[in-house]
Every structure is written in C-alpha cells, then in structure tokens.
Design a protein around this motif. Structure first.
Motif, PDB file in Angstrom:
ATOM      1  N   ALA A   1      -0.432  -8.180  -5.060  1.00 56.30           N
ATOM      2  CA  ALA A   1      -1.043  -7.236  -4.130  1.00 56.30           C
ATOM      3  C   ALA A   1      -2.566  -7.355  -4.178  1.00 56.30           C
ATOM      4  N   PRO A   2      -3.238  -7.044  -3.061  1.00 51.64           N
ATOM      5  CA  PRO A   2      -4.699  -7.161  -3.030  1.00 51.64           C
ATOM      6  C   PRO A   2      -5.407  -6.352  -4.119  1.00 51.64           C
ATOM      7  N   GLU A   3      -4.894  -5.155  -4.415  1.00 53.67           N
ATOM      8  CA  GLU A   3      -5.544  -4.339  -5.442  1.00 53.67           C
ATOM      9  C   GLU A   3      -5.436  -4.971  -6.823  1.00 53.67           C
ATOM     10  N   VAL A   4      -4.400  -5.750  -7.051  1.00 57.68           N
ATOM     11  CA  VAL A   4      -4.266  -6.449  -8.334  1.00 57.68           C
ATOM     12  C   VAL A   4      -5.273  -7.595  -8.391  1.00 57.68           C
ATOM     13  N   ILE A   5      -5.404  -8.326  -7.287  1.00 56.71           N
ATOM     14  CA  ILE A   5      -6.386  -9.418  -7.226  1.00 56.71           C
ATOM     15  C   ILE A   5      -7.792  -8.878  -7.480  1.00 56.71           C
TER      16      ILE A   5
ATOM     17  N   TYR B   1      -3.706   0.266 -10.169  1.00 55.18           N
ATOM     18  CA  TYR B   1      -2.531   0.069  -9.324  1.00 55.18           C
ATOM     19  C   TYR B   1      -1.400   0.971  -9.780  1.00 55.18           C
ATOM     20  N   ASP B   2      -0.399   1.093  -8.906  1.00 57.92           N
ATOM     21  CA  ASP B   2       0.779   1.896  -9.215  1.00 57.92           C
ATOM     22  C   ASP B   2       2.004   1.194  -8.635  1.00 57.92           C
ATOM     23  N   GLU B   3       3.054   1.962  -8.392  1.00 56.71           N
ATOM     24  CA  GLU B   3       4.314   1.387  -7.915  1.00 56.71           C
ATOM     25  C   GLU B   3       4.194   0.717  -6.546  1.00 56.71           C
ATOM     26  N   THR B   4       3.142   1.010  -5.811  1.00 59.53           N
ATOM     27  CA  THR B   4       3.009   0.421  -4.473  1.00 59.53           C
ATOM     28  C   THR B   4       2.829  -1.090  -4.532  1.00 59.53           C
ATOM     29  N   VAL B   5       2.421  -1.638  -5.683  1.00 62.78           N
ATOM     30  CA  VAL B   5       2.322  -3.098  -5.781  1.00 62.78           C
ATOM     31  C   VAL B   5       3.710  -3.734  -5.646  1.00 62.78           C
ATOM     32  N   ASP B   6       4.743  -3.005  -6.068  1.00 65.47           N
ATOM     33  CA  ASP B   6       6.104  -3.515  -5.926  1.00 65.47           C
ATOM     34  C   ASP B   6       6.516  -3.589  -4.464  1.00 65.47           C
ATOM     35  N   MET B   7       6.043  -2.647  -3.664  1.00 68.55           N
ATOM     36  CA  MET B   7       6.370  -2.679  -2.238  1.00 68.55           C
ATOM     37  C   MET B   7       5.668  -3.849  -1.553  1.00 68.55           C
TER      38      MET B   7
ATOM     39  N   PRO C   1      -3.081   0.458  -0.405  1.00 68.65           N
ATOM     40  CA  PRO C   1      -1.842   0.901  -1.050  1.00 68.65           C
ATOM     41  C   PRO C   1      -1.430   2.320  -0.673  1.00 68.65           C
ATOM     42  N   ALA C   2      -2.398   3.169  -0.336  1.00 73.29           N
ATOM     43  CA  ALA C   2      -2.076   4.551   0.047  1.00 73.29           C
ATOM     44  C   ALA C   2      -1.290   4.589   1.362  1.00 73.29           C
ATOM     45  N   ASN C   3      -1.366   3.541   2.155  1.00 76.30           N
ATOM     46  CA  ASN C   3      -0.672   3.495   3.444  1.00 76.30           C
ATOM     47  C   ASN C   3       0.657   2.739   3.396  1.00 76.30           C
ATOM     48  N   ARG C   4       0.999   2.163   2.252  1.00 71.67           N
ATOM     49  CA  ARG C   4       2.243   1.413   2.130  1.00 71.67           C
ATOM     50  C   ARG C   4       3.451   2.327   2.116  1.00 71.67           C
ATOM     51  N   ILE C   5       4.540   1.832   2.640  1.00 70.74           N
ATOM     52  CA  ILE C   5       5.792   2.568   2.625  1.00 70.74           C
ATOM     53  C   ILE C   5       6.257   2.736   1.169  1.00 70.74           C
ATOM     54  N   THR C   6       6.867   3.853   0.866  1.00 73.63           N
ATOM     55  CA  THR C   6       7.420   4.066  -0.475  1.00 73.63           C
ATOM     56  C   THR C   6       8.806   3.420  -0.540  1.00 73.63           C
ATOM     57  N   SER C   7       9.296   3.214  -1.720  1.00 69.98           N
ATOM     58  CA  SER C   7      10.638   2.631  -1.861  1.00 69.98           C
ATOM     59  C   SER C   7      11.691   3.554  -1.261  1.00 69.98           C
ATOM     60  N   LYS C   8      11.524   4.847  -1.444  1.00 70.04           N
ATOM     61  CA  LYS C   8      12.474   5.813  -0.888  1.00 70.04           C
ATOM     62  C   LYS C   8      12.485   5.739   0.639  1.00 70.04           C
TER      63      LYS C   8
END
Length: 189
Positions: free
Chosen positions: A44-48, A53-59, A153-160
C-alpha cells in the motif's frame, strides 16, 4: 469470488487466505513489523511512504489480488520501491498531500514523480487509468477493486463492507454459482 473457468461458460469459486505476514496492531506479542512487511506488488502507498498503517493495507493488497486474478498478471508492478510508487501513481494519480507531508520518505515520492525504468520508460501520473487496465472486467468487479485501491486509506472500503459489495451478492445469487472442485496447487505467493 467467481473467476473464469476452463471454458468461457464456466466459473470457479476461489477462496483466498494469506496469513504469512499476520500481525495484531498495538500488540506486544504479535506486533506489526515496519515498512517492509508487504510484498512489493501488494504494498500500500502508506507502507511505501512509511506512514502509520492499519488493517486498510490488507484491503489494498486484496484489491491488487482481485485484479491479478482477473487479469492473470500483476495490474501494477514496479521494479523497486520508488518504481512501485510511480506505477501506482500512473494508475491513480498524485497521492493526497496530507500523506506526502507526513511522510519521512518525501524523497521517494519526488523520485517517483519523474521515475524512469531500467528500460528507459518514463512513468507519468494518470497515464494508465484503472478503467483501461480492467476494461474487460465486469463493472461490479471494477467498482470493488476501485474501492479497495483508494490512495487515501481513510477512503478504502472495509473488509465488512467489501463482503456486502454487490459483486459478491450477485455472484452468490448467480445460477452459475456452484460448489468448487478443489485443485491441489504447488503455487505459493
């Protein structure tokens, strides 16, 4: 997820599980590693940018994986960390300013803006939109992937919410939906 099967009229169910970099945020026992815990094409861009980061990197990774399964090749690929960010920006454009100013890796971002690959190709933001990369994909799949691959990441869909996305609801109701045949595979990501 239903993906094309052996012939044009068949579909197969694919279930994906990946726990190779599992961690629990804010845990002393199973804490999350630093910047290099995601394989580069799924990073994810925030990791680069070495941002929190949080769970949104998985999405983000899931969106890349969905596109890869459909295309049968990586949708975004860089030859190194800077090129990976440049490749992401080729598809999605400039990163949100709030991410860049908070990053300790501003130099990576600046280099990505004018990155030239080893073969001499000049990357440019917005050069290759997601709609072009996934031009033959079903509209609902493109929508799901787009929601997974939001730069912010704040705009990414959640897993749920992803599990409730119309792409999955429609797939489950489809008359083509059937129990999978399990195929043993030696292919490891």
């Amino acid at each position: 997820m239903l993906v094309p099967g052996a012939d044009i009229n068949s579909r197969v169910l694919v279930r994906i599980g990946d726990f190779s970099c599992s961690c629990v945020l804010n845990s002393d026992e199973i804490g999350c590693p630093g910047a290099y815990f995601q394989t580069r094409p799924y990073r994810a861009p925030e990791v680069i940018l070495e941002l929190p980061y949080d769970e949104t990197v998985d999405m983000w990774s899931y969106g890349i994986l969905l596109a890869e399964l459909f295309l049968q090749q990586m949708p975004i690929f860089g030859e190194n960390q800077t090129d990976q960010l440049a490749a992401i920006m080729e598809v999605f454009g400039f990163l949100p300013a709030k991410m860049v100013v908070r990053s300790r890796k501003v130099d990576v971002y600046r280099s990505a803006l004018r990155y030239v690959t080893k073969s001499g190709f000049q990357r440019r933001p917005y050069r290759k939109p997601l709609s072009v990369i996934l031009r033959s994909a079903p509209a609902l799949l493109v929508d799901l992937i787009r929601k997974c691959l939001q730069l912010d990441p704040a705009n990414r869909i959640t897993s749920k919410d992803a599990l409730r996305h119309p792409f999955f609801i429609q797939s489950q109701r489809s008359s083509q939906f059937r129990r999978p045949r399990y195929i043993k595979s030696n292919y490891w990501f």
